[in-house]
Motif scaffolding. Structure first.
Motif, short mmCIF file in Angstrom:
data_model
loop_
_atom_site.label_atom_id
_atom_site.label_comp_id
_atom_site.label_asym_id
_atom_site.label_seq_id
_atom_site.Cartn_x
_atom_site.Cartn_y
_atom_site.Cartn_z
N LEU A 188 0.82 -1.20 0.00
CA LEU A 188 0.00 0.00 0.00
C LEU A 188 0.86 1.26 0.00
N ALA A 189 1.99 1.20 0.70
CA ALA A 189 2.89 2.36 0.74
C ALA A 189 3.40 2.69 -0.67
N PHE A 190 3.61 1.66 -1.49
CA PHE A 190 4.05 1.91 -2.87
C PHE A 190 2.96 2.65 -3.66
N VAL A 191 1.72 2.24 -3.48
CA VAL A 191 0.60 2.91 -4.15
C VAL A 191 0.51 4.37 -3.67
N VAL A 192 0.67 4.58 -2.36
CA VAL A 192 0.63 5.93 -1.81
C VAL A 192 1.74 6.78 -2.41
N TRP A 193 2.95 6.22 -2.47
CA TRP A 193 4.09 6.96 -3.07
C TRP A 193 3.78 7.36 -4.50
N PHE A 194 3.22 6.46 -5.27
CA PHE A 194 2.94 6.74 -6.68
C PHE A 194 1.86 7.82 -6.81
N GLN A 195 0.82 7.76 -5.97
CA GLN A 195 -0.28 8.71 -6.09
C GLN A 195 0.05 10.09 -5.54
N THR A 196 1.01 10.17 -4.62
CA THR A 196 1.30 11.46 -3.97
C THR A 196 2.68 12.01 -4.35
N ARG A 197 3.29 11.47 -5.39
CA ARG A 197 4.66 11.87 -5.71
C ARG A 197 4.76 13.34 -6.15
N ASN A 198 3.63 13.93 -6.55
CA ASN A 198 3.63 15.35 -6.95
C ASN A 198 2.86 16.23 -5.96
N GLU A 199 2.62 15.74 -4.75
CA GLU A 199 1.84 16.49 -3.77
C GLU A 199 2.60 17.74 -3.33
N ASP A 200 1.86 18.86 -3.22
CA ASP A 200 2.45 20.13 -2.78
C ASP A 200 2.57 20.14 -1.25
N MET A 201 3.79 20.18 -0.75
CA MET A 201 4.03 20.13 0.70
C MET A 201 4.56 21.46 1.24
N SER A 202 4.42 22.52 0.46
CA SER A 202 4.99 23.80 0.87
C SER A 202 4.33 24.36 2.13
N LYS A 203 3.07 24.00 2.37
CA LYS A 203 2.36 24.53 3.55
C LYS A 203 2.26 23.52 4.68
N ALA A 204 2.90 22.39 4.53
CA ALA A 204 2.82 21.36 5.57
C ALA A 204 3.61 21.78 6.80
N GLU A 205 3.05 21.53 7.96
CA GLU A 205 3.71 21.89 9.22
C GLU A 205 4.83 20.91 9.53
N ARG A 206 6.00 21.48 9.90
CA ARG A 206 7.14 20.64 10.28
C ARG A 206 7.36 20.78 11.79
N HIS A 207 7.57 19.66 12.45
CA HIS A 207 7.79 19.67 13.90
C HIS A 207 9.28 19.57 14.19
N GLY A 208 9.74 20.39 15.12
CA GLY A 208 11.12 20.32 15.53
C GLY A 208 11.38 19.13 16.45
N PHE A 209 12.67 18.93 16.77
CA PHE A 209 13.03 17.79 17.60
C PHE A 209 12.37 17.86 18.97
N GLY A 210 12.29 19.06 19.53
CA GLY A 210 11.68 19.21 20.86
C GLY A 210 10.20 18.87 20.86
N ALA A 211 9.51 19.31 19.80
CA ALA A 211 8.07 19.03 19.71
C ALA A 211 7.84 17.53 19.54
N ARG A 212 8.69 16.90 18.73
CA ARG A 212 8.54 15.45 18.52
C ARG A 212 8.80 14.68 19.82
N LEU A 213 9.81 15.13 20.54
CA LEU A 213 10.13 14.46 21.80
C LEU A 213 8.98 14.61 22.80
N LYS A 214 8.37 15.79 22.83
CA LYS A 214 7.25 16.02 23.73
C LYS A 214 6.05 15.14 23.35
N LEU A 215 5.77 15.08 22.04
CA LEU A 215 4.65 14.24 21.59
C LEU A 215 4.93 12.77 21.81
#
Length: 618
Positions: free
Chosen positions: A382-409
């Motif tokens: 399924l991950a291969f299908v996801v990769w193929f379908q989303t290979r052109n997805e626009d991620m410019s507005k996606a939120e990125r979490h820093g190391f501290g936020a990831r550690l807290k979560l």
């Protein structure tokens, strides 16, 4: 006014008031049974591991409560239309014909329950003088649940018939049912004389007809079995209640209501949300990241609730809104959710795997071990299908979490992440039984929800208990009914004929596995996993052993194949569950579902051709 438009009884008045009170009473007692079962199992588990003094009588008492819970839960499920049934054929009927078909289905339910009253009473009477081994109480205390459950289901079915159908519909359904019963009675000498060809009439034609008109699968099985014994054998129908009770009384099945309860508690305790938030912080910013999160979350959560609808409902609402903001289409999202449920069918502690162990004797610890890697293979496809379908997805507005936020979560998610790991490790390593681990998980989840996440809503608990009883009753009545039907098929000599047929399949072991996989896909699409495995597991697993197939490998193929059938349109009920949870039209989703299901077919073939995927860690 035409008589066809006149209901026989309106929803108001003394009758409706009595019906509501009876329904509340049954639901309350069923909820109490769930609590009593959980307390008893928790007490027994504590006594065994904390004090080293096992309660010798606990299993016996738990079985008595369990049969009562199963039957009362079946009543609740019938009141709520919660029994497993096939709706693909009646869904497209016009309102007039749908009403007529529903009336016929309800009349057949009333007929089979009425026909089972006296045989069940005879069965209970025969158990009065038989004491249980440890408690030394009459077995009638346990078997009495059958007569009470059947009587209450009959009252419920009659009530639904009276309140939902017109006079004309009731008369027509009654006439058709009486005509069919008269025809079978008149043909009894002929049916007895044609040998096993009568199996086609009862276990193929009759079962298929009942399922096509939307009759509950469990009651379809009971009707076919009782009709077969009554009209074509000299075996008394009173054997059927005993076989139903035997099918529902396996100790390993005690895990079913506990895992159903655990799955519901996980949602209101906040564990699922914590796990999903952590996964989003790790990979949510990648192309297709949220789709990968969905797959990972299904892997972690799946199998605990015993109901794929609960698994999907715990995950989809937390992910779908953000996925849609990133441009994902409803059809793709729901089809991925649908296929992820197929992928996760073998993930322990799956109710279907527990059922396999119950009816075939295969080690549940081995099944739990063998089910982990096949799900990874499915996830990779399924991950291969996801990769193929989303290979052109626009991620410019996606939120990125820093190391501290990831550690807290991560720290916040540790209690949630720990639960599925502890459950699977404990059962796989043989530290505790599936039932004991489920009971421990219930207590753990309540404590974590109250003390750590502080979002445990006690107002929802009663509803959860009733839902648990309903779903457990629906599952376990199917197990009991399919056990009775499988016994009848075995007594007829059909199992020997099936051995001869399957061993003659060209291609040897591989050919047998491919035919079995295809057969289980078909069975899963019309019967769902539990009834299919209970009905055909005792027949096919001995053939697999005879062919030299590892029983764990065969079990994983069977479970994965049935999952594929269950979530494949147009007949798979799971597909429509996915659409309902994703709030999308099946007509829109059906065009997008095939790439994901094709990935599941590839995964199934890999599991068939490479046994190590299922057996490598045993």
């Amino acid at each position: 006014m035409d008589i066809a438009e006149t209901p026989t009884l309106v929803h108001t008045g003394a009758f409706a008031k009595f019906d509501r009170r009876l329904g509340r009473c049954v639901e309350a007692v069923a909820a109490v049974m769930v609590v009593a079962e959980a307390i008893l199992l928790g007490w027994a588990t504590t006594a065994r591991y904390a004090f080293g003094a096992p309660l010798t009588w606990s299993d016996e008492l738990a079985t008595v409560l369990f049969v009562w819970l199963s039957m009362l839960g079946s009543v609740v499920a019938l009141r709520r239309d919660g029994h497993m049934r096939l709706t693909a054929f009646i869904r497209g009927l016009s309102p007039v014909w749908r009403a007529r078909v529903d009336a016929l289905g309800l009349m057949l339910v009333c007929a089979v329950l009425s026909a089972m009253i006296m045989p069940t009473w005879e069965h209970v009477e025969s158990r009065i003088i038989s004491p249980t081994p440890v408690l030394e109480i009459s077995e009638a205390w346990r078997e009495g649940a059958l007569i009470v459950g059947i009587a209450l289901m009959l009252m419920t079915a009659i009530d639904k018939l009276i309140q939902n159908c017109t006079v004309a519909q009731i008369v027509g359904a009654l006439a058709a049912t009486a005509a069919a019963a008269f025809a079978l009675h008149s043909a009894a000498p002929f049916l007895d004389g044609i040998g096993n060809y009568n199996l086609i009439l009862f276990f193929l034609v009759l079962v298929a007809f009942c399922m096509v008109i939307g009759m509950p699968i469990a009651l379809s099985f009971i009707l076919a079995t009782a009709a077969y014994l009554q009209f074509s054998t000299t075996i008394p129908v009173s054997i059927v209640p005993g076989r139903i009770s035997e099918g529902m009384s396996h100790m390993v099945l005690l895990a079913v209501p506990m895992f159903v309860l655990l799955g519901a508690l996980i949602e209101i305790a906040g564990l699922a949300r914590a796990m999903i938030s952590f996964l989003i912080s790790l990979i949510g910013h990648l192309r297709g990241g949220l789709q990968y999160v969905l797959l990972g979350a299904m892997y972690l959560v799946s199998g605990i609730s015993g109901a794929k609808a609960a698994d999907m409902a715990a995950i989809a609402p937390a992910l779908f809104p953000e996925m849609k903001k990133r441009g994902a289409r409803d059809g793709d999202l729901v089809s991925l959710l649908n296929a992820s449920a197929v992928m996760s069918e073998t993930i322990p502690p799956s109710i279907v795997l527990i059922t396999v162990g119950s009816v075939t004797g295969v080690s549940i610890a081995a099944l739990f071990t063998g089910g982990l890697l096949p799900a990874v293979v499915g996830m990779a496809c399924l991950a291969f299908v996801v990769w193929f379908q989303t290979r052109n997805e626009d991620m410019s507005k996606a939120e990125r979490h820093g190391f501290g936020a990831r550690l807290k979560l991560f720290a916040y998610a540790i209690p949630g992440l720990g639960l599925p790991i502890v459950i699977r490790t404990a059962v796989v390593e043989g530290v505790a039984t599936a039932t004991e681990v489920a009971t421990i998980g219930v207590v753990y989840t309540i404590l974590v929800g109250m003390l750590f996440y502080r979002c445990f809503d006690w107002r929802k608990v009663y509803g959860i208990l009733v839902d648990t009883a309903s779903l457990s009753g629906a599952i376990l009545l199917v197990v009991g009914a399919a056990t009775a039907m499988a016994w009848a098929l075995t007594q007829s000599g059909f199992s020997q004929q099936l051995v001869t047929l399957m061993t003659a399949v060209p291609g040897g072991k591989v050919g047998f596995l491919l035919v079995s996989a295809f057969a289980f896909v078909v069975l899963g699409s019309v019967l769902e996993g539990v009834p299919a495995i209970v009905l055909f597991g005792p027949l096919l697993f001995p053939i697999a052993r005879l062919m030299g197939v590892n029983e764990v490998h065969y079990a994983i193929i069977a479970v994965f194949s049935m999952g594929l059938g269950l979530f494949t349109p147009p007949f798979g009920v799971g597909f429509y569950l996915s659409c309902a949870i994703g709030r999308a039209s099946p007509d829109d989703v059906i065009h997008n579902v095939w790439p994901h299901l094709a990935a599941m077919v590839v995964a199934l073939l890999l599991i068939v051709f490479f046994p190590w995927i299922s057996t490598g860690f045993l």
